[in-house]
Design a protein around this motif. Structure first.
Motif, PDB file in Angstrom:
ATOM      1  N   GLN A  41      42.573 -26.839 -54.134  1.00 34.95           N
ATOM      2  CA  GLN A  41      41.707 -26.840 -52.951  1.00 34.95           C
ATOM      3  C   GLN A  41      41.350 -25.389 -52.630  1.00 34.95           C
ATOM      4  OE1 GLN A  41      40.638 -29.665 -51.242  1.00 34.95           O
ATOM      5  NE2 GLN A  41      41.520 -30.637 -53.043  1.00 34.95           N
ATOM      6  N   TYR A  42      40.143 -25.156 -52.146  1.00 33.49           N
ATOM      7  CA  TYR A  42      39.727 -23.812 -51.769  1.00 33.49           C
ATOM      8  C   TYR A  42      40.216 -23.570 -50.340  1.00 33.49           C
ATOM      9  CZ  TYR A  42      36.732 -19.694 -51.848  1.00 33.49           C
ATOM     10  OH  TYR A  42      36.262 -18.413 -51.837  1.00 33.49           O
TER      11      TYR A  42
ATOM     12  N   GLU B 274      47.463 -22.511 -53.494  1.00 33.59           N
ATOM     13  CA  GLU B 274      46.734 -23.704 -53.933  1.00 33.59           C
ATOM     14  C   GLU B 274      46.735 -23.816 -55.456  1.00 33.59           C
ATOM     15  OE1 GLU B 274      45.738 -26.262 -52.162  1.00 33.59           O
ATOM     16  OE2 GLU B 274      46.448 -25.264 -50.345  1.00 33.59           O
TER      17      GLU B 274
ATOM     18  N   ALA C  90      48.179 -26.996 -57.680  1.00 34.15           N
ATOM     19  CA  ALA C  90      47.393 -27.642 -58.738  1.00 34.15           C
ATOM     20  C   ALA C  90      48.137 -27.597 -60.074  1.00 34.15           C
ATOM     21  CB  ALA C  90      46.027 -26.979 -58.860  1.00 34.15           C
TER      22      ALA C  90
ATOM     23  N   LYS D 272      37.626 -19.139 -47.820  1.00 31.80           N
ATOM     24  CA  LYS D 272      36.208 -19.424 -47.540  1.00 31.80           C
ATOM     25  C   LYS D 272      35.656 -18.430 -46.530  1.00 31.80           C
ATOM     26  CE  LYS D 272      36.404 -24.413 -48.208  1.00 31.80           C
ATOM     27  NZ  LYS D 272      36.307 -25.717 -47.535  1.00 31.80           N
TER      28      LYS D 272
ATOM     29  N   LYS E 112      43.520 -29.944 -59.746  1.00 34.46           N
ATOM     30  CA  LYS E 112      42.359 -29.323 -59.112  1.00 34.46           C
ATOM     31  C   LYS E 112      42.787 -28.667 -57.796  1.00 34.46           C
ATOM     32  CE  LYS E 112      39.325 -31.310 -61.937  1.00 34.46           C
ATOM     33  NZ  LYS E 112      39.311 -30.732 -63.237  1.00 34.46           N
TER      34      LYS E 112
ATOM     35  N   GLU F 150      40.839 -22.469 -46.529  1.00 33.53           N
ATOM     36  CA  GLU F 150      39.900 -22.138 -45.450  1.00 33.53           C
ATOM     37  C   GLU F 150      39.788 -20.628 -45.245  1.00 33.53           C
ATOM     38  OE1 GLU F 150      37.685 -23.888 -43.607  1.00 33.53           O
ATOM     39  OE2 GLU F 150      38.175 -25.514 -44.992  1.00 33.53           O
TER      40      GLU F 150
END
Length: 115
Positions: free
Chosen positions: A47-48, A88, A92, A53, A45, A50
């Motif tokens: 991570q989004y 990221e 994953a 975002k 999985k 920063e």
């Protein structure tokens, strides 16, 4: 961020087609990888990031993985997607696990960032 940098960032997003006003969230592919010869047992999985975002980046990152006979991912290579999201996605992908097989194989997996 100064005005010139902000304009450059917006232009880059438009050109790459990755900008979206949608609320950010992640979806990792589950089940079989597209065109898979080996079933996915565990999908990592991501991570989004920063920065993603803040820029409302969304999109798909495609990763080619080399899978050992034991089902563990040995190597990754980004074959598509925004560089801010790719790091990221690679992390994953390294955490993913496939069914064991008779030999080392390569598969392509996708990680979807956003709606």
């Amino acid at each position: 961020m100064n005005k010139a940098k902000r304009i450059l960032a917006v232009c880059l997003l438009v050109v790459l087609g990755m900008g979206s006003g949608a609320a950010p969230f992640l979806r990792a592919q589950e089940g079989d990888a597209p065109g898979s010869k080996r079933r996915v047992k565990v999908m990592g999985k991501p991570q989004y990031p920063e920065l993603a975002k803040k820029l409302n980046l969304t999109g798909v990152v495609k990763i080619e993985v080399t899978i050992g006979a034991d089902g563990r991912v040995k190597r990754t290579h980004v074959i598509g997607g925004h560089p801010v999201l790719a790091t990221e996605a690679e992390k994953a992908a390294m955490q993913s696990e496939f069914e064991p097989g008779p030999k080392e194989t390569s598969e392509i997996i996708e990680f979807k960032f956003g709606s």
